[in-house]
Design an enzyme around this catalytic site. Structure first.
Site, PDB file in Angstrom:
ATOM      1  N   ILE A 208      43.640 -19.239   6.603  1.00 17.22           N
ATOM      2  CA  ILE A 208      43.144 -20.014   5.455  1.00 17.22           C
ATOM      3  C   ILE A 208      41.904 -20.721   6.008  1.00 17.22           C
ATOM      4  O   ILE A 208      41.932 -21.273   7.113  1.00 17.22           O
ATOM      5  CB  ILE A 208      44.215 -21.002   4.935  1.00 17.22           C
ATOM      6  CG1 ILE A 208      43.671 -21.864   3.786  1.00 17.22           C
ATOM      7  CG2 ILE A 208      44.779 -21.886   6.011  1.00 17.22           C
ATOM      8  CD1 ILE A 208      44.760 -22.720   3.101  1.00 17.22           C
ATOM      9  N   SER A 209      40.809 -20.661   5.265  1.00 17.23           N
ATOM     10  CA  SER A 209      39.545 -21.196   5.778  1.00 17.23           C
ATOM     11  C   SER A 209      39.608 -22.712   5.946  1.00 17.23           C
ATOM     12  O   SER A 209      40.399 -23.395   5.287  1.00 17.23           O
ATOM     13  CB  SER A 209      38.408 -20.856   4.811  1.00 17.23           C
ATOM     14  OG  SER A 209      38.414 -19.473   4.531  1.00 17.23           O
TER      15      SER A 209
END
Ligand code: SAM
Length: 222
Positions: free
Chosen positions: A65-66
């Site tokens: 997940i960024s």
């Protein structure tokens, strides 16, 4: 250690103040949606405070997940609005999908790893989102059935902007994508004028997982 919702809300607001507002995220709608979206629900961890740290996190299947700031910057760049139909390539955990669903009319999200797509679908449905469609497939091909899209966001890095995504971008539309070699990329904003002219601008440096597909990287690239 898992913290209660009230404490997590405190860390979420701190994340918005320090990591987003403290940098160059100034769009109030974007700041508000990041304040209100429970990022910890999209992450499996024994320490849910980690969800609000200033870094990407593993989500399984070798994906991430960024970092919250990078997700917010991409969302701010496309200027999503309530009338927009948005195409997202790389559903991942589903967190950015949820953010987009709050800001736009409809979100169409493509993920190439089926376990991630299924997991994200489950969380998004539990949270009550009714304006999101997720499919498993090669997002470099876009999603022709629902094209054109007012906005397109690509959350994995590609050697170049996939042609089908430019084709499926509506006139007046905006597309954001990390482009460049494996080790590090540039975040590129692609804009299509009302007359169909395409311009690209370089926004910042970034590092994303690879976009694997027909118009991205081929499997097993170096
Ligand atoms: N924004 C996501 C979130 O909030 O969790 C994170 C996305 S993650 C950085 C990038 C995702 O792109 C991964 O889940 C990966 O499997 C997916 N991906 C890579 N190549 C793809 C392709 N050709 N089509 C669709 N998804 C792809």
């Amino acid at each position: 250690m898992n913290l209660c919702e009230k404490t997590l809300e405190h860390f979420r607001h701190q994340m918005v103040r320090e990591q987003l507002l403290g940098r160059d995220i100034s769009d109030k709608k974007v700041l508000d949606v990041f304040k209100n979206t429970p990022r910890h629900k999209f992450i499996e961890t024994s320490n849910n405070k980690e969800a609000y740290g200033d870094f990407p996190l593993e989500i399984g299947s070798g994906q991430t997940i960024s970092q919250p700031y990078m997700a917010a910057l991409m969302v701010q760049l496309i200027e999503a609005k309530k009338t927009d139909r948005v195409l997202e390539i790389g559903t991942g955990s589903g967190y950015q999908t949820a953010i987009l669903a709050e800001l736009a009319k409809e979100v169409f999200s493509v993920e190439c790893i089926d376990v991630l797509a299924e997991r994200a679908k489950g969380i998004l449905s539990e949270l009550g989102y009714g304006n999101i469609r997720v499919k498993v497939g090669d997002g470099t091909l876009g999603w022709q059935e629902f094209a054109p899209f007012d906005k397109i966001i690509v959350t994995a890095s590609s050697p170049d902007v996939p042609g089908p995504l430019i084709d499926q971008l509506a006139a007046g539309g905006k597309l954001v994508i990390p482009v460049g070699p494996r080790a590090s990329q540039r975040l590129i904003l692609v804009e299509k004028s009302e007359k169909g002219c395409v311009t690209k601008s370089d926004k910042t440096g970034c590092v994303f997982v690879p976009l694997i597909g027909k118009y991205g990287w081929s499997e097993g690239f170096e």
